[in-house]
Design a protein around this motif. Structure first.
Motif, PDB file in Angstrom:
ATOM      1  N   ILE A 198     -31.656  -4.180 -15.980  1.00 17.47           N
ATOM      2  CA  ILE A 198     -30.674  -5.244 -15.783  1.00 17.47           C
ATOM      3  C   ILE A 198     -29.257  -4.711 -15.941  1.00 17.47           C
ATOM      4  O   ILE A 198     -28.367  -5.021 -15.140  1.00 17.47           O
ATOM      5  N   LEU A 202     -26.871  -5.080 -12.908  1.00 16.55           N
ATOM      6  CA  LEU A 202     -25.908  -6.179 -12.959  1.00 16.55           C
ATOM      7  C   LEU A 202     -24.686  -5.869 -13.801  1.00 16.55           C
ATOM      8  O   LEU A 202     -23.804  -6.717 -13.914  1.00 16.55           O
ATOM      9  N   PHE A 206     -23.768  -8.350 -18.192  1.00 14.51           N
ATOM     10  CA  PHE A 206     -25.078  -8.976 -18.072  1.00 14.51           C
ATOM     11  C   PHE A 206     -26.123  -8.177 -18.846  1.00 14.51           C
ATOM     12  O   PHE A 206     -27.005  -8.749 -19.491  1.00 14.51           O
ATOM     13  N   VAL A 210     -28.314 -10.004 -21.698  1.00 11.00           N
ATOM     14  CA  VAL A 210     -29.747 -10.177 -21.494  1.00 11.00           C
ATOM     15  C   VAL A 210     -30.532  -9.210 -22.375  1.00 11.00           C
ATOM     16  O   VAL A 210     -31.620  -9.546 -22.854  1.00 11.00           O
ATOM     17  N   PHE A 591     -32.862 -12.809 -14.995  1.00 13.13           N
ATOM     18  CA  PHE A 591     -31.875 -11.817 -14.566  1.00 13.13           C
ATOM     19  C   PHE A 591     -32.526 -10.610 -13.881  1.00 13.13           C
ATOM     20  O   PHE A 591     -31.868  -9.943 -13.094  1.00 13.13           O
ATOM     21  N   LEU A 594     -32.612 -11.941 -10.481  1.00  9.62           N
ATOM     22  CA  LEU A 594     -31.259 -11.970  -9.943  1.00  9.62           C
ATOM     23  C   LEU A 594     -30.810 -10.565  -9.540  1.00  9.62           C
ATOM     24  O   LEU A 594     -30.180 -10.378  -8.489  1.00  9.62           O
ATOM     25  N   TYR A 649     -21.806 -12.217 -23.259  1.00 16.13           N
ATOM     26  CA  TYR A 649     -21.197 -11.765 -21.995  1.00 16.13           C
ATOM     27  C   TYR A 649     -19.673 -11.758 -22.105  1.00 16.13           C
ATOM     28  O   TYR A 649     -19.015 -10.774 -21.762  1.00 16.13           O
TER      29      TYR A 649
END
Length: 1086
Positions: A198, A202, A206, A210, A591, A594, A649
């Motif tokens: 992740i 990202l 992120f 996460v 995520f 995503l 974040y």
């Protein structure tokens, strides 16, 4: 031919080309890993920075000469390139020796060995799909929920809705596994598993958010497994071990929770000690725990098949249609026969106050209904599945009833309520989803072991998807088997699988050990995940958890994990802890989906997964399902989890995690920026959307430091973080020679921009002349519709004292360039006196002297400044000038109306300027100005000055100098005379030289008799009169904004123009000269 001898010299300087995409040359700074001990540098240097591979087949004595011969013969054309770039053979040898050591259990187990073994080369990974991915995923997915809660879920929700719950959860994890397989096969996935995927897909914001959510989910999973193990221990293995006992039949649940807390804390402490002492002990028992899981599941099917022919004896006592607690009586009947006598049973004594069987002092429901005994496990062939097909959700405390049994509906006494089986918690479909989902997690086990796999890009997708398919089939079949074998009233009693299994003792021991093993695995993995996040150094306050024992064990992270897990233990309810970790796992899976969807849609060049069976639509569907399951299972937990992730974040974003991982969010930003720029290109912004997009021209000193930092301060106060700000500067010289200075200048400007909180871009250009560099900046800065519309530059201080006209000619040339480009211009004069961002004006005025209309810039700028905390409490005053033939009273009314329609709050004043004769002071000031100008021209034309200037130019050519804005160091095109080494004097030349010298006094005498130009006198008169009025009215103002008159059309009057501006602003502390760009920037319309 000359003969050269090449002597190898040891070169300790690091290579400039030490990092490739995804492979660091023995440098793990990016991922927070330390270099593996076995990674020695196998590439030598030839003395010129050329990396060479040490061949194992050649002796060291003659290998150097042979390598040099090969280079000379074969790679001579690329000698310059090999100074900074590796040879292909060197690169490939690095790639082959690169090992992906996981940050899980294996390397810590190996780190506990002796120093000699540490220096050994790492073994090549040899685990296949079965042992490396499939079985670890099975062990992590199957867990305590299957053994302790699935029967209760089937009894409460019914077979149909339980099937739907399993389908939703398993579909979510299957879609996530598809996305994860695509990411995991898009290159090497080092330690960290889901966090690594992740964060690198990202971005650090992120990834950190996460990653911490995944860590919290894994930590609470450890608490859930421990609670499940303690529940099995106290209810089914050794019930006598309970420390707290209920005072009466109504207080049973409270005593059980206290027992769970005590034993759970003890169990957590013992597990933490085991993990601390050595991970190798956990790994040695991993196979045993996995065998317990598999044997327990096999025994479920064996017991279900056996129930077809020989159902187990499991009688259930019913009073009417209510289920009775079996432990509180011995015989399921109201009376028992003792000898020849019929006496009341223990059940009678529980419901009646008298032991006389004919007594009427009994519970009304007990008297009106019969006691019956039914078979709790009728078996697979009984057809009980028809009754269990649909759900029966209950409120907390509601008594379990069997609808098919007849009963007299009498309320009964509350004192006998404890003799019935009742619901512990209120149930609903959404609650059951949250409780069951943890039994579908654990799909990341394969990706976490990628460093141990022989072929990770093949094994991870196959093993993970097969494991999810297997567990899904087990769950689906278990739902059907439980609904077809067991009575619904028994299922809803949180029934344990003991009596269904064959043999029954297998499930008890197997489920206990498998649950303990899962808890140990969670306690092992969670600290290492936190250590990986801490070593990435994206969350500063977690930095301490990146340290540990000498062998790499994350001691501090284990301590924090134990404390957080203890919070879950103190909750003491498996049904309350399960939805918490469901939120965190769902957030992580969301995520992952995503990340896959973003990478697929952006089509980045590096997105080339070997796993082909993915699609962005599947990723979006998986992401939607994760989000839906979060709010279905528990909307308030979902909001809390998203709030935690959001705060992390923003914290990482605020701290400014300077990590460049090639993440998809950066690619998404580029795509969004491209789309927005193309939209902006459609046309200029509407007047309502106009705001100053600044190009700030900075002056640097000889040390490449910003000379006037308050220029940036003023820009930050004016912009307040909105719109575009470009900070530009010019270095004088050649780009090939000044590239290093350019980089240093950009870094210095960026550092100052960060200090002054200016959010924008920096651009430094190299030009042969400063004025040309400024023209380049004005023309080329920005991109598409995102271009500057306003130029901010400083005032050329000391131009009067300088005999060199270049100091102010560059300034005037810039003014002309902005006018030609239809850009607005702002010149803050005395910028050193402007306030810093830490100052606050508690009172005072911002005065606007509106002399000519410039599109509304003078009105808009004070409003924008007042948005900043420095100027917020200042009031705005607007002055305008009226001539003799103007109606000043009407002008004031019209101006007030205009400001009202502009929604601006300001005081309005009209200053009348009477026609007066030109004063002697004005005439004298003009005369002095022209005399000085003429004198400087004559001095510049003299031969001595010309020779001196030529020598200065020659000296400057010998040095690499940095020219900055409006400096005296810009080179003019000067006709340099050839050097006079020898000259023959004649009588004619001597006479000419005498005439030139005799003309000099006459030229100076002409300066005394000069008469000033009338147009200059009028301009000086205006400047003097306006200055008198402005100083009189605005001498105490915090800032004065003033229309800046344009430069003359005839360049010969440039020096006079500078004098006019000086006279106009004399006696004012802070002045902002403003010149509009030729368009309206403020409007009265909505």
């Amino acid at each position: 031919m000359p003969h050269f001898t090449v002597v190898p010299v040891q070169d300790n300087s690091p290579s400039n080309y030490d990092s490739l995409e995804g492979v660091n040359w023995v440098d793990y700074r990016d991922t927070g890993q330390g270099g593996y001990p076995g990674h020695g540098d196998t590439v030598s240097s030839d003395g010129h920075g050329n990396h060479k591979e040490d061949s194992p087949f050649l002796s060291s004595s003659d290998s150097a000469s042979k390598r040099n011969d090969y280079y000379d013969k074969n790679l001579a054309l690329f000698e310059e390139e090999l100074d900074i770039r590796p040879k292909v053979s060197s690169l490939l040898s690095r790639l082959v020796s690169y090992t992906n050591v996981t940050q899980g259990a294996k390397e810590h187990e190996e780190a506990e060995s002796a120093d000699a073994s540490r220096r050994q080369m790492p073994k090549s990974p040899n685990m296949g799909t079965l042992m490396g991915v499939y079985l670890p995923c099975l062990q992590n997915i199957f867990g305590v929920i299957l053994f302790l809660r699935l029967t209760w879920i089937v009894g409460t929700a019914g077979v149909v809705q339980s099937f739907l719950i399993v389908l939703m959860c398993c579909s979510c994890t299957m879609l996530t596994a598809i996305s994860m397989s695509a990411i995991a096969t898009n290159g090497v996935v080092p330690a960290g598993g889901a966090y690594f995927m992740i964060s690198r897909s990202l971005g650090p914001e992120f990834g950190g958010a996460v990653g911490l959510c995944f860590y919290l989910g894994t930590t609470f999973a450890a608490a859930m497994y421990i609670l499940g193990a303690i529940e099995i221990f106290l209810k089914y293995l050794i019930p006598q071990a309970a420390i707290f006992h209920p005072a009466d039949i109504h207080a049973g649940s409270g005593a059980m929770l206290n027992n769970m807390r005590v034993y759970g804390t003890i169990c957590l402490s013992l597990m933490a000690v085991v993990v601390f002492v050595g991970v190798k002990y956990v790994n040695k028992f991993a196979s045993l725990f996995l065998a317990c899981v598999i044997i327990s599941i096999v025994s479920i099917y064996a017991g279900a098949i056996k129930s077809i022919f020989h159902p187990p004896e499991f009688p259930i006592c019913m009073l009417g249609n209510r289920t009775l607690v079996r432990d509180l009586f011995d015989v399921c009947g109201k009376t028992v026969v003792v000898g020849n006598d019929t006496v009341p049973s223990q059940l009678w004594k529980n419901f009646c106050s008298s032991e006389n069987s004919s007594s009427t002092h009994c519970d009304e429901y007990f008297l009106q209904n019969n006691v019956t005994e039914i078979q709790g496990i009728p078996g697979l062939a009984s057809g009980i599945i028809n009754e269990n097909m649909w759900g029966d959700y209950m409120e907390k405390g509601q008594i379990l009833e069997k609808a098919s049994l007849s009963s007299v509906d009498v309320h009964g006494s509350m004192e006998t309520f404890g003799f019935y089986v009742s619901a512990d918690i209120a149930t609903s479909f959404t609650l059951l989803v949250g409780i069951f989902f943890p039994s579908a997690t654990g799909i990341m086990a394969g990706s976490n072991r990628s460093g141990d796999l022989r072929d990770a890009q093949k094994s991870i997708p196959i093993g993970t998807i097969l494991a999810i398919t297997t567990t899904s089939l087990v769950y689906f079949s278990s739902v059907v088997l439980f609904g077809a074998c067991i009575e619904g009233a028994v299922l809803r009693d949180n029934f344990y699988l003991w009596f269904v299994m064959y043999p029954p003792w297998v499930i008890v021991i197997g489920s206990f050990f498998s649950t303990v093993g899962a808890g140990l695995q969670s306690l092992t993995g969670a600290p290492r995940l936190l250590q990986a996040i801490a070593k990435d150094n994206i969350i500063p306050f977690l930095r301490v958890f990146g340290h540990g024992k000498a062998n790499g064990e994350p001691t501090w992270a284990l301590l924090l994990t134990g404390l957080i897990a203890e919070l879950g233990i103190l909750i003491a309810s498996l049904d309350m802890v399960a939805p918490i970790l469901s939120m965190f796992f769902l957030m992580c899976y969301l995520f992952v989906n995503l990340a896959c969807a973003v990478q697929t849609l952006l089509r980045t060049p590096n997105w080339r997964p070997r796993f082909r069976y993915y699609h962005w639509a599947l990723s979006f569907l998986g992401m939607s399902m994760c989000l839906a399951l979060m709010f279905i299972s528990s909307w308030y937990y979902a909001i809390v989890a998203m709030g935690i992730a959001g705060m992390i974040y923003k914290y990482i974003e605020y701290q400014g995690a300077e990590k460049e991982w090639g993440d998809g969010i950066r690619g998404l930003s580029l795509s969004a920026a491209r789309y927005a720029l193309l939209r902006l290109e459609a046309g200029p912004p509407h007047t309502k959307n106009w705001r100053p997009q600044l190009l700030v021209l900075l002056k640097l000193d000889e040390d490449l430091h910003v000379k006037y930092p308050r220029m940036l301060t003023f820009a930050s106060q004016l912009k307040a973080g909105k719109g575009l700000t470009i900070v530009g500067s010019v270095i004088q010289g050649s780009f090939l020679e000044c590239y290093g200075e350019t980089q240093a200048s950009e870094q210095a400007i960026k550092n100052m921009m960060e200090i002054e909180r200016v959010k924008g871009f920096c651009q430094v250009v190299v030009a042969s002349k400063v004025r040309e560099g400024i023209a380049h900046l004005i023309q080329s800065c920005g991109l598409g519709g995102m271009k500057h519309n306003t130029v901010v530059m400083g005032w050329p201080y000391g131009w009067r004292q300088s005999e060199d006209p270049r100091a102010w000619k560059t300034f005037i040339n810039t003014v002309r360039c902005t006018t030609a480009a239809h850009l607005a211009l702002m010149v803050p004069k005395n910028v050193s006196f402007y306030p810093s961002n830490h100052e606050r004006f508690t009172d005072g005025y911002i005065d606007v002297w509106w002399i000519v209309h410039d599109g509304g810039m003078l009105m808009l700028l004070p409003f924008l400044l007042k948005q900043h905390k420095v100027w917020r409490k200042c009031k705005m005053r607007i002055f305008t000038v009226a001539q003799m033939d103007d109606n000043s009273i009407q002008m004031k009314k019209d101006l007030a109306t205009f400001l009202y329609q502009l929604r601006l709050e300001a005081e309005v004043e009209v200053v009348e300027m009477h026609n007066s004769d030109i004063s002697a002071y004005t005439y004298e000031r003009t005369l002095m100005m022209e005399q000085r100008s003429q004198m400087l021209k004559q001095m510049r034309l003299s031969s001595a000055e010309r020779d001196r200037e030529a020598q200065l130019v020659k000296d400057r050519h010998s040095l690499i100098r940095m020219g900055s804005l409006y400096s005296d160091e810009e080179e003019e095109t000067i006709q340099v005379l050839p050097e006079k080494n020898q000259m023959t004097w004649t009588s004619e030349k001597i006479e000419a030289e005498r005439r030139n010298r005799s003309n000099a006094p006459e030229n100076f005498r002409e300066l005394i008799s000069i008469k000033p130009d009338q147009s200059n006198v009028r301009r000086m008169h205006t400047a003097v009169k306006l200055n008198e009025v402005i100083v009189n009215r605005s001498h105490d103002a915090r800032l004065v904004l003033l229309n800046m008159p344009g430069p003359p059309r005839n360049p010969e009057g440039d020096e006079n123009y500078m004098e006019f501006l000086e006279v106009l602003t004399e006696g004012l502390e802070r002045v902002l000269l403003v010149r509009g760009g030729g368009r309206e920037v403020i409007t009265i319309y909505s």
